[in-house]
Design a protein around this motif. Sequence first.
Motif, mmCIF file in Angstrom:
data_model
loop_
_atom_site.group_PDB
_atom_site.id
_atom_site.type_symbol
_atom_site.label_atom_id
_atom_site.label_comp_id
_atom_site.label_asym_id
_atom_site.label_seq_id
_atom_site.Cartn_x
_atom_site.Cartn_y
_atom_site.Cartn_z
ATOM 1 N N LEU A 14 -34.779 -13.806 15.451
ATOM 2 C CA LEU A 14 -35.881 -13.460 16.339
ATOM 3 C C LEU A 14 -35.570 -14.101 17.686
ATOM 4 C CD1 LEU A 14 -38.929 -14.124 14.016
ATOM 5 C CD2 LEU A 14 -37.839 -11.935 14.536
ATOM 6 N N LYS A 15 -35.535 -13.313 18.739
ATOM 7 C CA LYS A 15 -35.210 -13.831 20.067
ATOM 8 C C LYS A 15 -36.199 -14.929 20.439
ATOM 9 C CE LYS A 15 -34.503 -12.586 24.872
ATOM 10 N NZ LYS A 15 -34.618 -11.551 25.888
ATOM 11 N N ASP A 16 -35.671 -16.124 20.633
ATOM 12 C CA ASP A 16 -36.479 -17.290 20.999
ATOM 13 C C ASP A 16 -37.650 -17.516 20.043
ATOM 14 O OD1 ASP A 16 -34.821 -17.736 23.254
ATOM 15 O OD2 ASP A 16 -35.991 -16.279 24.405
ATOM 16 N N GLY A 17 -37.490 -17.092 18.778
ATOM 17 C CA GLY A 17 -38.531 -17.275 17.778
ATOM 18 C C GLY A 17 -39.701 -16.314 17.895
ATOM 19 N N ASN A 18 -39.598 -15.343 18.786
ATOM 20 C CA ASN A 18 -40.689 -14.384 19.014
ATOM 21 C C ASN A 18 -40.680 -13.330 17.911
ATOM 22 O OD1 ASN A 18 -42.326 -12.248 19.870
ATOM 23 N ND2 ASN A 18 -41.844 -12.574 22.024
ATOM 24 N N GLU A 19 -41.744 -13.273 17.140
ATOM 25 C CA GLU A 19 -41.825 -12.343 16.011
ATOM 26 C C GLU A 19 -41.765 -10.880 16.417
ATOM 27 O OE1 GLU A 19 -46.654 -12.009 15.497
ATOM 28 O OE2 GLU A 19 -45.621 -13.666 14.550
ATOM 29 N N ASN A 20 -41.960 -10.595 17.687
ATOM 30 C CA ASN A 20 -41.936 -9.211 18.177
ATOM 31 C C ASN A 20 -40.587 -8.815 18.779
ATOM 32 O OD1 ASN A 20 -44.703 -8.660 17.551
ATOM 33 N ND2 ASN A 20 -45.265 -9.932 19.297
ATOM 34 N N GLU A 21 -39.611 -9.716 18.731
ATOM 35 C CA GLU A 21 -38.312 -9.423 19.337
ATOM 36 C C GLU A 21 -37.165 -9.718 18.372
ATOM 37 O OE1 GLU A 21 -37.477 -10.123 23.468
ATOM 38 O OE2 GLU A 21 -39.525 -10.847 23.762
ATOM 39 N N SER A 22 -37.047 -8.884 17.367
ATOM 40 C CA SER A 22 -35.957 -9.005 16.412
ATOM 41 C C SER A 22 -34.658 -8.510 17.038
ATOM 42 C CB SER A 22 -36.276 -8.177 15.162
ATOM 43 O OG SER A 22 -35.200 -8.218 14.269
ATOM 44 N N GLN A 23 -33.609 -9.297 16.883
ATOM 45 C CA GLN A 23 -32.280 -8.901 17.343
ATOM 46 C C GLN A 23 -31.346 -9.019 16.145
ATOM 47 O OE1 GLN A 23 -31.878 -11.839 20.539
ATOM 48 N NE2 GLN A 23 -32.161 -10.206 22.032
ATOM 49 N N SER A 58 -27.807 -12.051 18.632
ATOM 50 C CA SER A 58 -28.888 -12.798 19.271
ATOM 51 C C SER A 58 -28.336 -14.083 19.890
ATOM 52 C CB SER A 58 -29.983 -13.106 18.236
ATOM 53 O OG SER A 58 -31.109 -13.674 18.846
ATOM 54 N N ASN A 61 -29.472 -18.066 19.644
ATOM 55 C CA ASN A 61 -30.433 -18.255 18.560
ATOM 56 C C ASN A 61 -29.701 -18.415 17.232
ATOM 57 O OD1 ASN A 61 -33.019 -17.796 20.041
ATOM 58 N ND2 ASN A 61 -32.055 -15.828 20.435
#
Length: 104
Positions: A14-23, A58, A61
Amino acid sequence: MTNLIVQFAVYGALKDGNENESQAYDVRQTLQAVFNAAPSGSDGIVKIDNNTMGGDPSPGNKKHFAAIVTHDGVTANFACEEGQTIDFHHSLAPNPPNKAEEPA
């Protein structure tokens, strides 16, 4: 040629731990190619990192890996963090029992 068949494999974060930005990368074909190319006696042992998984999905990360692999007709789930090594031949744990089969 190996008798390990990759059903599913994903590598990412998850980009920077953001649950809405899966890479993440679908690495099913990449992992199957690693199995198929391995020399006899060492196949099935894979270090999970950006080199073996085809790149860095990512940057910056910590990545995670998950796969479903069939070995001699037995399907098992695998998971680890970036940098860990999995022995796909000898890490086959039994699937958890069906809820209906658990003792009361």
